[in-house]
Motif scaffolding. Structure first.
Motif, PDB file in Angstrom:
ATOM      1  N   ARG A   1       1.161  -1.516  -0.262  1.00 12.91           N
ATOM      2  CA  ARG A   1       0.068   0.137  -0.506  1.00 12.91           C
ATOM      3  C   ARG A   1       0.797   1.545   0.072  1.00 12.91           C
ATOM      4  N   VAL A   2       0.756   1.957  -1.032  1.00 13.69           N
ATOM      5  CA  VAL A   2       2.315   3.018  -1.438  1.00 13.69           C
ATOM      6  C   VAL A   2       0.978   4.263  -1.079  1.00 13.69           C
ATOM      7  N   VAL A   3       1.465   5.506  -1.238  1.00 14.39           N
ATOM      8  CA  VAL A   3       1.052   6.644  -0.504  1.00 14.39           C
ATOM      9  C   VAL A   3       1.903   7.705  -1.425  1.00 14.39           C
ATOM     10  N   GLU A   4       2.071   8.411  -2.716  1.00 12.36           N
ATOM     11  CA  GLU A   4       2.116   9.044  -2.710  1.00 12.36           C
ATOM     12  C   GLU A   4       2.047  10.474  -2.501  1.00 12.36           C
ATOM     13  N   PHE A   5       3.101  11.269  -1.795  1.00 15.35           N
ATOM     14  CA  PHE A   5       2.704  12.570  -0.791  1.00 15.35           C
ATOM     15  C   PHE A   5       3.483  14.006  -1.971  1.00 15.35           C
ATOM     16  N   GLY A   6       2.273  15.211  -2.542  1.00 15.13           N
ATOM     17  CA  GLY A   6       2.917  15.628  -3.020  1.00 15.13           C
ATOM     18  C   GLY A   6       3.112  15.424  -4.145  1.00 15.13           C
ATOM     19  N   ALA A   7       1.987  14.798  -5.027  1.00 14.85           N
ATOM     20  CA  ALA A   7       1.849  13.904  -5.961  1.00 14.85           C
ATOM     21  C   ALA A   7       1.661  14.950  -7.520  1.00 14.85           C
ATOM     22  N   GLY A   8       1.469  15.903  -7.326  1.00 17.80           N
ATOM     23  CA  GLY A   8       0.700  16.980  -8.017  1.00 17.80           C
ATOM     24  C   GLY A   8       0.032  15.996  -9.315  1.00 17.80           C
TER      25      GLY A   8
ATOM     26  N   GLN B   1      -1.343  -1.517  -4.043  1.00 19.70           N
ATOM     27  CA  GLN B   1      -2.933   0.314  -3.448  1.00 19.70           C
ATOM     28  C   GLN B   1      -1.290   1.574  -4.204  1.00 19.70           C
ATOM     29  N   VAL B   2      -1.763   1.805  -4.689  1.00 21.76           N
ATOM     30  CA  VAL B   2      -1.553   3.834  -4.663  1.00 21.76           C
ATOM     31  C   VAL B   2      -2.711   4.431  -4.334  1.00 21.76           C
ATOM     32  N   VAL B   3      -2.443   5.649  -3.787  1.00 19.67           N
ATOM     33  CA  VAL B   3      -3.090   6.663  -3.267  1.00 19.67           C
ATOM     34  C   VAL B   3      -2.647   7.964  -3.434  1.00 19.67           C
ATOM     35  N   LEU B   4      -2.796   9.008  -4.581  1.00 21.89           N
ATOM     36  CA  LEU B   4      -1.562   9.702  -4.758  1.00 21.89           C
ATOM     37  C   LEU B   4      -2.491  11.461  -4.288  1.00 21.89           C
ATOM     38  N   VAL B   5      -1.675  11.836  -2.978  1.00 23.16           N
ATOM     39  CA  VAL B   5      -1.831  12.676  -2.324  1.00 23.16           C
ATOM     40  C   VAL B   5      -1.357  13.902  -2.895  1.00 23.16           C
ATOM     41  N   GLU B   6      -2.417  15.487  -2.700  1.00 19.52           N
ATOM     42  CA  GLU B   6      -1.507  16.742  -3.638  1.00 19.52           C
ATOM     43  C   GLU B   6      -3.085  17.343  -2.653  1.00 19.52           C
ATOM     44  N   MET B   7      -2.179  18.412  -2.315  1.00 25.92           N
ATOM     45  CA  MET B   7      -3.208  19.204  -2.334  1.00 25.92           C
ATOM     46  C   MET B   7      -3.875  21.047  -2.972  1.00 25.92           C
ATOM     47  N   LYS B   8      -3.272  20.259  -4.123  1.00 25.22           N
ATOM     48  CA  LYS B   8      -3.408  21.692  -5.148  1.00 25.22           C
ATOM     49  C   LYS B   8      -4.637  21.283  -5.999  1.00 25.22           C
ATOM     50  N   GLU B   9      -5.363  22.145  -5.787  1.00 30.21           N
ATOM     51  CA  GLU B   9      -6.436  21.517  -6.202  1.00 30.21           C
ATOM     52  C   GLU B   9      -6.710  21.509  -7.843  1.00 30.21           C
TER      53      GLU B   9
ATOM     54  N   ALA C   1      -4.564  14.359 -11.912  1.00 24.53           N
ATOM     55  CA  ALA C   1      -3.955  13.503 -11.571  1.00 24.53           C
ATOM     56  C   ALA C   1      -4.769  12.351 -11.997  1.00 24.53           C
ATOM     57  N   GLN C   2      -6.036  13.172 -11.422  1.00 25.32           N
ATOM     58  CA  GLN C   2      -7.883  11.818 -12.058  1.00 25.32           C
ATOM     59  C   GLN C   2      -7.763  11.447 -13.495  1.00 25.32           C
ATOM     60  N   GLN C   3      -7.865  12.523 -14.568  1.00 25.87           N
ATOM     61  CA  GLN C   3      -7.722  11.971 -15.815  1.00 25.87           C
ATOM     62  C   GLN C   3      -6.671  11.273 -16.197  1.00 25.87           C
TER      63      GLN C   3
ATOM     64  N   PHE D   1      -0.933   2.519   5.628  1.00 26.09           N
ATOM     65  CA  PHE D   1       0.272   2.459   4.154  1.00 26.09           C
ATOM     66  C   PHE D   1       1.378   1.808   4.860  1.00 26.09           C
ATOM     67  N   ASP D   2       2.200   1.417   3.609  1.00 23.56           N
ATOM     68  CA  ASP D   2       3.533   0.448   4.037  1.00 23.56           C
ATOM     69  C   ASP D   2       4.473   1.615   3.289  1.00 23.56           C
ATOM     70  N   LEU D   3       3.977   2.028   1.882  1.00 22.23           N
ATOM     71  CA  LEU D   3       5.123   3.149   2.122  1.00 22.23           C
ATOM     72  C   LEU D   3       4.692   4.204   1.762  1.00 22.23           C
ATOM     73  N   ALA D   4       5.766   5.592   1.887  1.00 25.13           N
ATOM     74  CA  ALA D   4       5.586   6.722   1.555  1.00 25.13           C
ATOM     75  C   ALA D   4       6.302   7.152   1.017  1.00 25.13           C
ATOM     76  N   VAL D   5       5.850   7.356  -0.460  1.00 26.29           N
ATOM     77  CA  VAL D   5       6.932   7.815  -1.487  1.00 26.29           C
ATOM     78  C   VAL D   5       6.521   9.706  -2.203  1.00 26.29           C
ATOM     79  N   GLY D   6       7.481  10.042  -2.896  1.00 24.90           N
ATOM     80  CA  GLY D   6       7.330  11.520  -2.950  1.00 24.90           C
ATOM     81  C   GLY D   6       8.869  12.274  -3.532  1.00 24.90           C
ATOM     82  N   LEU D   7       8.249  12.780  -5.114  1.00 24.75           N
ATOM     83  CA  LEU D   7       9.224  13.306  -5.463  1.00 24.75           C
ATOM     84  C   LEU D   7       9.428  14.614  -5.330  1.00 24.75           C
ATOM     85  N   HIS D   8      10.584  15.348  -5.303  1.00 25.78           N
ATOM     86  CA  HIS D   8      10.818  16.721  -5.299  1.00 25.78           C
ATOM     87  C   HIS D   8       9.423  16.982  -4.039  1.00 25.78           C
ATOM     88  N   THR D   9       9.399  16.745  -2.927  1.00 22.52           N
ATOM     89  CA  THR D   9       8.493  17.173  -1.787  1.00 22.52           C
ATOM     90  C   THR D   9       9.133  18.743  -1.183  1.00 22.52           C
ATOM     91  N   CYS D  10       8.586  19.575  -1.534  1.00 20.50           N
ATOM     92  CA  CYS D  10       9.396  21.095  -1.183  1.00 20.50           C
ATOM     93  C   CYS D  10       8.927  21.650  -0.136  1.00 20.50           C
TER      94      CYS D  10
END
Length: 233
Positions: free
Chosen positions: A74-81, A97-105, A111-113, A140-149
């Motif tokens: 179970r993977v979560v990408e934070f700041g997924a863009g 199973q992957v969840v994309l977490v992004e705060m920018k509306e 991402a959904q598209q 979740f088992d693993l948090a990932v993030g690319l360019h977590t600002c």
């Protein structure tokens, strides 16, 4: 100057950790044969250098993340863009199973598209902050993030530690001045401030190192993917 001071103090430790870490085999992706929505360079192919860098960064981090993913992870990408990393992981690992977490509306619908256009059934978008996702109590088992600002890297690290989850992270903007958006990222970032540093144009090369947890904390599978800055000037 500030970066030089930090490196003089911590450089030997970092190099020691990196030298002992195992580098996973690279992902030999043929982007032209993958769905176009998976390509992080989509829309920028006229700039071959930039396209190559973006593809290399995503593929490099994906290789490290997949090396840490157990079956059914179970993977979560934070700041997924728009989800370049997380959707690729979901595509390559249909058992996960992957969840994309992004705060920018404005990024969440994009991402959904992309998820819908590729047709991955094991990936979904969560539009909100780190704290907002934490409040769901979803495991979740693993948090990932690319360019977590900026302070986002701190927030993700803190949540992963609390959940005793793995972590595969590339932070960025070490020297930015913390603004309101950073304070909204969660995990108490409103009480923190970034040190304002300055640097020239740089080239980024990811490096991987395992953390050595304190004796009183029962971490497991906690890794950290940082950055080595190499000046172009």
């Amino acid at each position: 100057v500030a970066l030089d001071v930090v490196w003089r103090a911590a450089g030997d430790l970092v190099e020691s950790e990196v030298s002992q870490s195992r580098t996973p085999p690279p992902l030999n992706l043929c982007w032209e044969e993958l769905p176009s929505a998976l390509d992080p360079a989509e829309g920028e192919l006229e700039d071959e250098a930039r396209a190559g860098r973006k593809r290399a960064q995503v593929a490099s981090l994906a290789a490290h993340a997949m090396d840490m993913m157990l079956p059914g992870a179970r993977v979560v990408e934070f700041g997924a863009g728009s989800g370049h990393l997380g959707i690729l992981l979901a595509y390559l690992r249909p058992d996960a199973q992957v969840v994309l977490v992004e705060m920018k509306e404005y990024s969440c619908p994009v991402a959904q598209q992309r998820v819908d256009s590729i047709g991955v059934q094991n990936c979904r978008v969560f539009c909100g902050t780190v704290d907002g996702f934490a409040e769901t109590q979803e495991e979740f088992d693993l948090a990932v993030g690319l360019h977590t600002c900026g302070l986002l890297a701190d927030a993700v690290l803190a949540l992963a530690v609390r959940r005793r989850a793995g972590l595969c992270l590339v932070p960025c903007c070490y020297g930015q001045i913390a603004g309101k958006q950073d304070h909204d990222r969660g995990e108490g970032t409103s009480a923190r401030r970034s040190v304002a540093l300055s640097c020239h144009q740089h080239e980024l090369r990811p490096i991987f190192a395992k953390s050595s947890p304190p004796a009183d904390v029962d971490y497991h599978n906690l890794g950290y993917l940082g950055m080595e800055w190499k000046s172009n000037t």
